[in-house]
Design a protein around this motif. Structure first.
Motif, PDB file in Angstrom:
ATOM      1  N   CYS A  68       0.824  -1.209   0.000  1.00  0.00           N
ATOM      2  CA  CYS A  68       0.000   0.000   0.000  1.00  0.00           C
ATOM      3  C   CYS A  68       0.859   1.260   0.000  1.00  0.00           C
ATOM      4  O   CYS A  68       0.411   2.323  -0.414  1.00  0.00           O
ATOM      5  CB  CYS A  68      -0.935  -0.014   1.213  1.00  0.00           C
ATOM      6  N   LYS A  69       2.099   1.144   0.431  1.00  0.00           N
ATOM      7  CA  LYS A  69       2.999   2.308   0.421  1.00  0.00           C
ATOM      8  C   LYS A  69       3.849   2.347  -0.848  1.00  0.00           C
ATOM      9  O   LYS A  69       4.712   3.200  -0.981  1.00  0.00           O
ATOM     10  CB  LYS A  69       3.904   2.279   1.649  1.00  0.00           C
ATOM     11  N   ASP A  70       3.601   1.400  -1.762  1.00  0.00           N
ATOM     12  CA  ASP A  70       4.298   1.364  -3.040  1.00  0.00           C
ATOM     13  C   ASP A  70       5.817   1.345  -2.857  1.00  0.00           C
ATOM     14  O   ASP A  70       6.546   2.113  -3.467  1.00  0.00           O
ATOM     15  CB  ASP A  70       3.866   2.568  -3.896  1.00  0.00           C
ATOM     16  N   GLN A  71       6.275   0.430  -2.008  1.00  0.00           N
ATOM     17  CA  GLN A  71       7.700   0.301  -1.710  1.00  0.00           C
ATOM     18  C   GLN A  71       8.356  -0.699  -2.666  1.00  0.00           C
ATOM     19  O   GLN A  71       7.736  -1.678  -3.068  1.00  0.00           O
ATOM     20  CB  GLN A  71       7.887  -0.204  -0.268  1.00  0.00           C
ATOM     21  N   PRO A  72       9.628  -0.474  -3.012  1.00  0.00           N
ATOM     22  CA  PRO A  72      10.315  -1.447  -3.877  1.00  0.00           C
ATOM     23  C   PRO A  72      10.421  -2.806  -3.195  1.00  0.00           C
ATOM     24  O   PRO A  72      10.712  -2.899  -2.003  1.00  0.00           O
ATOM     25  CB  PRO A  72      11.711  -0.840  -4.066  1.00  0.00           C
ATOM     26  N   ALA A  73      10.167  -3.848  -3.972  1.00  0.00           N
ATOM     27  CA  ALA A  73      10.284  -5.224  -3.468  1.00  0.00           C
ATOM     28  C   ALA A  73      11.589  -5.818  -3.976  1.00  0.00           C
ATOM     29  O   ALA A  73      12.308  -5.202  -4.748  1.00  0.00           O
ATOM     30  CB  ALA A  73       9.096  -6.051  -3.954  1.00  0.00           C
ATOM     31  N   GLY A  74      11.889  -7.023  -3.546  1.00  0.00           N
ATOM     32  CA  GLY A  74      13.088  -7.718  -4.013  1.00  0.00           C
ATOM     33  C   GLY A  74      13.060  -7.907  -5.520  1.00  0.00           C
ATOM     34  O   GLY A  74      12.004  -7.957  -6.130  1.00  0.00           O
ATOM     35  N   SER A  75      14.212  -8.018  -6.106  1.00  0.00           N
ATOM     36  CA  SER A  75      14.287  -8.166  -7.553  1.00  0.00           C
ATOM     37  C   SER A  75      14.143  -9.635  -7.952  1.00  0.00           C
ATOM     38  O   SER A  75      14.392 -10.544  -7.173  1.00  0.00           O
ATOM     39  CB  SER A  75      15.599  -7.590  -8.076  1.00  0.00           C
ATOM     40  N   ILE A  76      13.730  -9.836  -9.207  1.00  0.00           N
ATOM     41  CA  ILE A  76      13.540 -11.163  -9.764  1.00  0.00           C
ATOM     42  C   ILE A  76      14.396 -11.256 -11.027  1.00  0.00           C
ATOM     43  O   ILE A  76      14.409 -10.336 -11.845  1.00  0.00           O
ATOM     44  CB  ILE A  76      12.061 -11.409 -10.126  1.00  0.00           C
ATOM     45  N   ASP A  77      15.106 -12.364 -11.180  1.00  0.00           N
ATOM     46  CA  ASP A  77      15.910 -12.607 -12.379  1.00  0.00           C
ATOM     47  C   ASP A  77      15.056 -13.372 -13.378  1.00  0.00           C
ATOM     48  O   ASP A  77      14.750 -14.537 -13.174  1.00  0.00           O
ATOM     49  CB  ASP A  77      17.168 -13.404 -12.019  1.00  0.00           C
ATOM     50  N   LEU A  78      14.664 -12.682 -14.439  1.00  0.00           N
ATOM     51  CA  LEU A  78      13.904 -13.327 -15.502  1.00  0.00           C
ATOM     52  C   LEU A  78      14.920 -13.868 -16.512  1.00  0.00           C
ATOM     53  O   LEU A  78      15.382 -13.151 -17.395  1.00  0.00           O
ATOM     54  CB  LEU A  78      12.951 -12.336 -16.167  1.00  0.00           C
ATOM     55  N   ALA A  79      15.290 -15.126 -16.340  1.00  0.00           N
ATOM     56  CA  ALA A  79      16.329 -15.737 -17.176  1.00  0.00           C
ATOM     57  C   ALA A  79      15.699 -16.516 -18.323  1.00  0.00           C
ATOM     58  O   ALA A  79      14.633 -17.104 -18.187  1.00  0.00           O
ATOM     59  CB  ALA A  79      17.196 -16.662 -16.337  1.00  0.00           C
ATOM     60  N   ARG A  80      16.404 -16.507 -19.445  1.00  0.00           N
ATOM     61  CA  ARG A  80      15.982 -17.262 -20.625  1.00  0.00           C
ATOM     62  C   ARG A  80      17.219 -18.003 -21.124  1.00  0.00           C
ATOM     63  O   ARG A  80      18.220 -17.379 -21.467  1.00  0.00           O
ATOM     64  CB  ARG A  80      15.465 -16.302 -21.687  1.00  0.00           C
ATOM     65  N   THR A  81      17.157 -19.338 -21.152  1.00  0.00           N
ATOM     66  CA  THR A  81      18.276 -20.154 -21.628  1.00  0.00           C
ATOM     67  C   THR A  81      17.818 -20.972 -22.820  1.00  0.00           C
ATOM     68  O   THR A  81      16.813 -21.675 -22.744  1.00  0.00           O
ATOM     69  CB  THR A  81      18.784 -21.099 -20.514  1.00  0.00           C
ATOM     70  N   LEU A  82      18.571 -20.849 -23.913  1.00  0.00           N
ATOM     71  CA  LEU A  82      18.259 -21.584 -25.135  1.00  0.00           C
ATOM     72  C   LEU A  82      19.451 -22.432 -25.543  1.00  0.00           C
ATOM     73  O   LEU A  82      20.591 -21.979 -25.468  1.00  0.00           O
ATOM     74  CB  LEU A  82      17.954 -20.631 -26.290  1.00  0.00           C
ATOM     75  N   THR A  83      19.163 -23.657 -25.961  1.00  0.00           N
ATOM     76  CA  THR A  83      20.171 -24.511 -26.574  1.00  0.00           C
ATOM     77  C   THR A  83      19.690 -24.790 -27.987  1.00  0.00           C
ATOM     78  O   THR A  83      18.603 -25.341 -28.186  1.00  0.00           O
ATOM     79  CB  THR A  83      20.354 -25.820 -25.794  1.00  0.00           C
ATOM     80  N   VAL A  84      20.494 -24.372 -28.958  1.00  0.00           N
ATOM     81  CA  VAL A  84      20.145 -24.500 -30.371  1.00  0.00           C
ATOM     82  C   VAL A  84      21.131 -25.452 -31.024  1.00  0.00           C
ATOM     83  O   VAL A  84      22.344 -25.299 -30.857  1.00  0.00           O
ATOM     84  CB  VAL A  84      20.179 -23.123 -31.063  1.00  0.00           C
ATOM     85  N   SER A  85      20.597 -26.430 -31.761  1.00  0.00           N
ATOM     86  CA  SER A  85      21.456 -27.406 -32.425  1.00  0.00           C
ATOM     87  C   SER A  85      20.917 -27.698 -33.828  1.00  0.00           C
ATOM     88  O   SER A  85      19.834 -28.273 -33.960  1.00  0.00           O
ATOM     89  CB  SER A  85      21.502 -28.700 -31.614  1.00  0.00           C
TER      90      SER A  85
END
Length: 164
Positions: free
Chosen positions: A68-85
């Motif tokens: 309700c006080k619009d405080q920053p929360a912990g960060s999240i790592d949005l990771a994307r890993t691709l293996t292309v063959s």
């Protein structure tokens, strides 16, 4: 002693001849665009030999204001890993195996019972396409998630011109 020399020369000639008869491995240049709800949000590209694999990971750190006080929360790592063959390639088409591991946020914003902001929930998806056929010079699409959000990989690939 001269017999040993002859055997060595014959063996060396045999190895050289077989090495020259092997066809060069095809090298595939590829691009992969990550599309979320119709907008490109990430891109990968590479040059990979047929039968080999390349793995890349992209990270995007996000942080939201919550409560309700619009405080920053912990960060999240949005990771994307691709293996292309690339599995097979010729001048008309490349067949590629793609493995994906995605962490992304849901579209919907959430709130507590009292109306205070909650961060979007991270969602993890793993997907494998064992043989995406990509016509040379054209984009092929693979849908990872159908909706909320719609997540599509667009792939373009072709055989690299031979380099001598």
């Amino acid at each position: 002693m001269w017999k040993t020399s002859i055997v060595a020369v014959l063996l060396g000639t045999s190895l050289l001849a077989s090495a020259q008869q092997r066809p060069a491995q095809q090298v595939v240049q590829w691009q992969l665009q990550v599309m979320r709800d119709g907008q490109q949000i990430d891109a990968f590209e590479g040059t990979t030999t047929v039968g080999q694999a390349r793995t890349d990971t992209h990270h995007k750190m996000v942080q939201h204001n919550v409560g309700c006080k619009d405080q920053p929360a912990g960060s999240i790592d949005l990771a994307r890993t691709l293996t292309v063959s690339p599995l097979q390639a010729d001048t008309n088409e490349v067949t590629m195996s793609i493995e994906a591991q995605e962490t992304f946020e849901e579209n919907a914003a959430r709130q507590t019972d009292t109306g205070c902001k909650l961060p979007p929930q991270p969602r993890q998806v793993s997907a494998t396409h064992p043989g995406l056929k990509v016509p040379t010079g054209q984009w092929a699409s693979w849908t990872i998630v159908d909706k909320d959000p719609n997540l599509v990989y667009r792939v373009r690939a072709g055989v690299e011109s031979s380099v001598n």
